[in-house]
Write an enzyme that holds these catalytic residues in place. Structure first.
Site, mmCIF file in Angstrom:
data_model
loop_
_atom_site.group_PDB
_atom_site.id
_atom_site.type_symbol
_atom_site.label_atom_id
_atom_site.label_comp_id
_atom_site.label_asym_id
_atom_site.label_seq_id
_atom_site.Cartn_x
_atom_site.Cartn_y
_atom_site.Cartn_z
ATOM 1 N N SER A 1 0.832 -1.202 0.000
ATOM 2 C CA SER A 1 0.000 0.000 0.000
ATOM 3 C C SER A 1 0.870 1.256 0.000
ATOM 4 O O SER A 1 1.600 1.477 -0.968
ATOM 5 C CB SER A 1 -0.963 -0.072 1.195
ATOM 6 O OG SER A 1 -1.946 0.916 1.116
ATOM 7 N N ASP B 1 -10.389 -4.033 -4.685
ATOM 8 C CA ASP B 1 -9.731 -3.023 -3.831
ATOM 9 C C ASP B 1 -10.485 -1.686 -3.926
ATOM 10 O O ASP B 1 -10.535 -1.080 -5.005
ATOM 11 C CB ASP B 1 -8.273 -2.848 -4.309
ATOM 12 C CG ASP B 1 -7.443 -2.011 -3.356
ATOM 13 O OD1 ASP B 1 -8.025 -1.182 -2.624
ATOM 14 O OD2 ASP B 1 -6.217 -2.192 -3.341
ATOM 15 N N HIS C 1 -8.224 -4.754 -0.490
ATOM 16 C CA HIS C 1 -6.966 -4.040 -0.273
ATOM 17 C C HIS C 1 -6.011 -4.837 0.626
ATOM 18 O O HIS C 1 -4.801 -4.683 0.534
ATOM 19 C CB HIS C 1 -7.258 -2.668 0.345
ATOM 20 C CG HIS C 1 -6.077 -1.744 0.318
ATOM 21 N ND1 HIS C 1 -5.571 -1.222 -0.859
ATOM 22 C CD2 HIS C 1 -5.293 -1.260 1.314
ATOM 23 C CE1 HIS C 1 -4.524 -0.456 -0.581
ATOM 24 N NE2 HIS C 1 -4.340 -0.470 0.731
#
Ligand code: MLT
Length: 206
Positions: free
Chosen positions: A108, A158, A189
């Site tokens: 991320s 996501d 995610h």
């Protein structure tokens, strides 16, 4: 292992036992820290040295690697400065711990600064595994990435990373000559078991 505070980044370094494996530069997500990805690193690259810094930017109480103006909208001046700062830290850590160039494993926000490292300071990384990454720059700089292996793992569900953004990143890196393997998993995610298997297989060939 205890975190080490230096003039640069708070970080953990775990020496490896397998000299044939490149070290991993572990880059956590928003709200994470230098300990978060150590178990993943040990799982997907057994015996590799692990270098895991903590992002210096605080969003509330949450560490990150660079400032953002809103979700998915980055402060690109800060991103650029933080990318160079992280690249200098990696170069210094390589001397301190006597390491070859690492492969980044970022999740991320950590994957986004790893992508920025590839674009702005490609010499710092041997390759990168980017989990839930997006294109960090609106107009990405051109970088010479000839022969660098990059794995991008996206989640089809996501809600944070739009599919076209991850695709744009894959195209930018490929255009620079990187050997990009972009996989889209049937997940959101968060990290999934599918990610772990793909990371392990890809890193076994590093
Ligand atoms: C970022 O800010 O890097 C991305 O939006 C991912 C995140 O950290 O939530």
């Amino acid at each position: 292992m205890d975190a080490v505070a230096t003039t640069d980044f708070i970080h953990v370094f775990e020496p490896g036992t397998e000299a044939s494996r490149p070290p991993l530069l572990l880059l956590h997500g928003t709200g994470g820290n230098e300990h978060d990805l150590l178990p993943l690193g040990r799982m997907v690259a057994p015996g590799a040295s692990l270098l895991s810094p903590r992002g210096k930017v605080l969003e509330g109480a949450m560490p990150r690697f660079f400032r953002r103006l809103a979700e998915g909208v980055f402060d690109e001046a800060d991103l650029t400065a933080r990318t160079h700062e992280l690249a200098d830290f990696v170069a210094e850590a390589r001397k301190r711990y006597d390491l070859p160039a690492p492969v980044a494993l970022g999740f991320s926000n950590g994957a986004n600064i790893a992508a920025s490292l590839l674009l702005l300071r490609p010499e710092v990384l041997a390759g990168a595994a980017l989990v839930r990454a997006m294109s960090p720059f609106r107009k990405p700089p051109k970088a010479d990435l000839a022969g660098k292996r990059v794995l991008i793992l996206s989640g089809a569900l996501d809600p944070i990373i739009p599919a076209e953004d991850a695709e744009r990143l894959a195209q930018t890196l490929s255009a620079g000559g990187a050997l990009v393997d972009h996989r889209i998993l049937p997940t959101g995610h968060g990290l999934s078991q599918g990610d772990v298997g793909l990371l392990r297989g890809w890193l076994d060939q590093a």
